[in-house]
Design an enzyme around this catalytic site. Structure first.
Site, PDB file in Angstrom:
ATOM      1  N   GLY A 158      39.023 100.588  62.026  1.00 23.65           N
ATOM      2  CA  GLY A 158      38.916 101.657  61.335  1.00 23.65           C
ATOM      3  C   GLY A 158      39.656 102.911  61.792  1.00 23.65           C
ATOM      4  O   GLY A 158      40.201 103.733  61.589  1.00 23.65           O
ATOM      5  N   ASN A 161      36.393 100.067  54.818  1.00 23.23           N
ATOM      6  CA  ASN A 161      36.457  99.238  55.756  1.00 23.23           C
ATOM      7  C   ASN A 161      35.501  98.647  56.386  1.00 23.23           C
ATOM      8  O   ASN A 161      35.638  97.698  57.123  1.00 23.23           O
ATOM      9  CB  ASN A 161      37.562 100.006  56.758  1.00 23.23           C
ATOM     10  CG  ASN A 161      37.460  98.863  58.092  1.00 23.23           C
ATOM     11  OD1 ASN A 161      38.432  98.039  58.166  1.00 23.23           O
ATOM     12  ND2 ASN A 161      37.044  99.553  59.245  1.00 23.23           N
ATOM     13  N   SER A 192      39.268  90.091  53.302  1.00 19.93           N
ATOM     14  CA  SER A 192      39.848  89.124  54.728  1.00 19.93           C
ATOM     15  C   SER A 192      40.257  88.123  53.962  1.00 19.93           C
ATOM     16  O   SER A 192      40.138  87.697  52.523  1.00 19.93           O
ATOM     17  CB  SER A 192      38.340  88.884  55.195  1.00 19.93           C
ATOM     18  OG  SER A 192      38.716  87.641  56.058  1.00 19.93           O
ATOM     19  N   TYR A 217      29.723  85.109  54.824  1.00 15.36           N
ATOM     20  CA  TYR A 217      30.781  86.116  55.135  1.00 15.36           C
ATOM     21  C   TYR A 217      31.885  85.876  53.837  1.00 15.36           C
ATOM     22  O   TYR A 217      32.551  86.781  53.492  1.00 15.36           O
ATOM     23  CB  TYR A 217      31.240  86.135  56.502  1.00 15.36           C
ATOM     24  CG  TYR A 217      32.611  87.063  56.892  1.00 15.36           C
ATOM     25  CD1 TYR A 217      32.261  88.262  56.886  1.00 15.36           C
ATOM     26  CD2 TYR A 217      33.862  86.589  56.739  1.00 15.36           C
ATOM     27  CE1 TYR A 217      33.518  89.100  57.018  1.00 15.36           C
ATOM     28  CE2 TYR A 217      34.989  87.308  56.831  1.00 15.36           C
ATOM     29  CZ  TYR A 217      34.614  88.784  57.074  1.00 15.36           C
ATOM     30  OH  TYR A 217      35.843  89.420  57.395  1.00 15.36           O
ATOM     31  N   LYS A 233      33.468  88.508  50.860  1.00 17.11           N
ATOM     32  CA  LYS A 233      34.699  88.771  50.863  1.00 17.11           C
ATOM     33  C   LYS A 233      35.621  88.446  49.594  1.00 17.11           C
ATOM     34  O   LYS A 233      36.344  89.061  48.928  1.00 17.11           O
ATOM     35  CB  LYS A 233      35.532  88.362  52.095  1.00 17.11           C
ATOM     36  CG  LYS A 233      35.229  88.974  53.273  1.00 17.11           C
ATOM     37  CD  LYS A 233      34.957  90.544  53.368  1.00 17.11           C
ATOM     38  CE  LYS A 233      34.728  91.315  54.603  1.00 17.11           C
ATOM     39  NZ  LYS A 233      35.005  92.554  54.554  1.00 17.11           N
ATOM     40  N   THR A 268      36.796  92.608  65.335  1.00 19.02           N
ATOM     41  CA  THR A 268      36.851  94.017  64.936  1.00 19.02           C
ATOM     42  C   THR A 268      36.822  95.064  65.996  1.00 19.02           C
ATOM     43  O   THR A 268      36.970  96.190  65.773  1.00 19.02           O
ATOM     44  CB  THR A 268      36.143  94.453  63.596  1.00 19.02           C
ATOM     45  OG1 THR A 268      34.789  94.598  63.538  1.00 19.02           O
ATOM     46  CG2 THR A 268      36.612  93.665  62.495  1.00 19.02           C
TER      47      THR A 268
END
Length: 269
Positions: free
Chosen positions: A18, A92, A139, A152, A156, A189
């Site tokens: 970010g 994000n 993703s 996850y 996405k 991340t």
């Protein structure tokens, strides 16, 4: 769209990714950025770092748990009021937690949907706005099956489908807001995640991951400027982003088939 003098909100802006996205937007002339994130210390640190680099009052940080609907609504409004408007939104925010699947869905799906709707309300032309751009960070896990992270991956996939649906002409002709999807490869991340993943952090390895953050950030700048509404972009290996095409409809079944009631499937004649 040119980024110069545009007002921006970045959710999940306290992460290293970010912060990289915010930095590239400022480098390309964004007038002001509002960072929304639940990590107070990291958010303040990112704000101070970017303001030191680009000048005072270019970045404001708004602490918020985006999984809390009322809190997110209120914080988003405060951010827009502080900015004095909105032209660019980057959703994000994201987490990986297969055990707490409800929170993963709340953060990765519900908050992205809510953020997109809140952004549209501010930007859409049929409500008096000037149009704009929304970039939803998905993703590569949202483009194929991922056995290690099924929850996850599912979240996405949802971001990809939702974004493409809102990019259809039915919506775009009214709103004038492009909705674009960025799909980075699956990488940690934050530096904290890097430390957790590797027992011994190798400097060269850390540099490789931060190079990939920068690649995604450059890609976000590129798609805001140049990408078509509804397009999907991939960022991997620290290389320039590239666009992919997905099917817009199911393949047609061959004409010479009949339905087999025993197998509940079509078979060739």
């Amino acid at each position: 769209m040119q980024i110069k003098d545009k007002r921006v909100i970045v959710t999940g802006g306290a992460s290293d990714l970010g912060t990289s996205i915010s930095r590239e937007l400022l480098r390309n002339g964004a007038s002001m950025i509002a960072i929304i994130d639940f990590r107070g210390a990291s958010g303040n640190e990112a704000m101070e770092l970017l303001n030191k680099e680009f000048g005072r009052n270019r970045v404001e940080f708004f602490p918020c748990n985006v999984a809390n609907n009322s809190e997110f609504d209120e914080t988003f409004k405060k951010a827009v009021d502080t900015l004095g408007g909105l032209e660019i939104l980057v959703n994000n925010v994201g987490v990986i937690n297969e055990d707490d699947f409800k929170n993963t869905i709340d953060v990765n799906v519900t908050s992205v949907i809510r953020g997109t709707l809140l952004g549209l309300q501010q930007m859409q032309k049929d409500l008096g706005g000037k149009g704009g751009v929304i970039v939803n960070i998905s993703s590569m896990a949202g483009l194929h099956s991922l056995s290690e992270f099924p929850v996850y991956s599912a979240t996405k996939h949802a971001v990809v489908s939702f974004s493409r649906s809102f990019a259809q002409p039915y919506h775009y002709q009214r709103t004038g807001v492009r909705v674009i999807v960025m799909c980075p490869e699956l990488i940690p991340t934050t530096a904290t995640q890097l430390n957790a993943e590797f027992a011994v952090v190798v400097p060269e390895l850390v540099q490789k991951y931060f190079k990939r953050f920068h690649s995604v950030a450059h890609g976000v700048v590129y798609v805001i400027r140049c990408a078509q509404n509804g397009s999907i972009w991939i960022s991997e290996d620290g290389k320039p982003v590239y666009e992919i095409q997905l099917f817009d409809s199911l393949p047609q079944k061959p004409d010479d088939t009949t339905f087999d009631e025993n197998t509940s499937a079509y078979k060739l004649n």
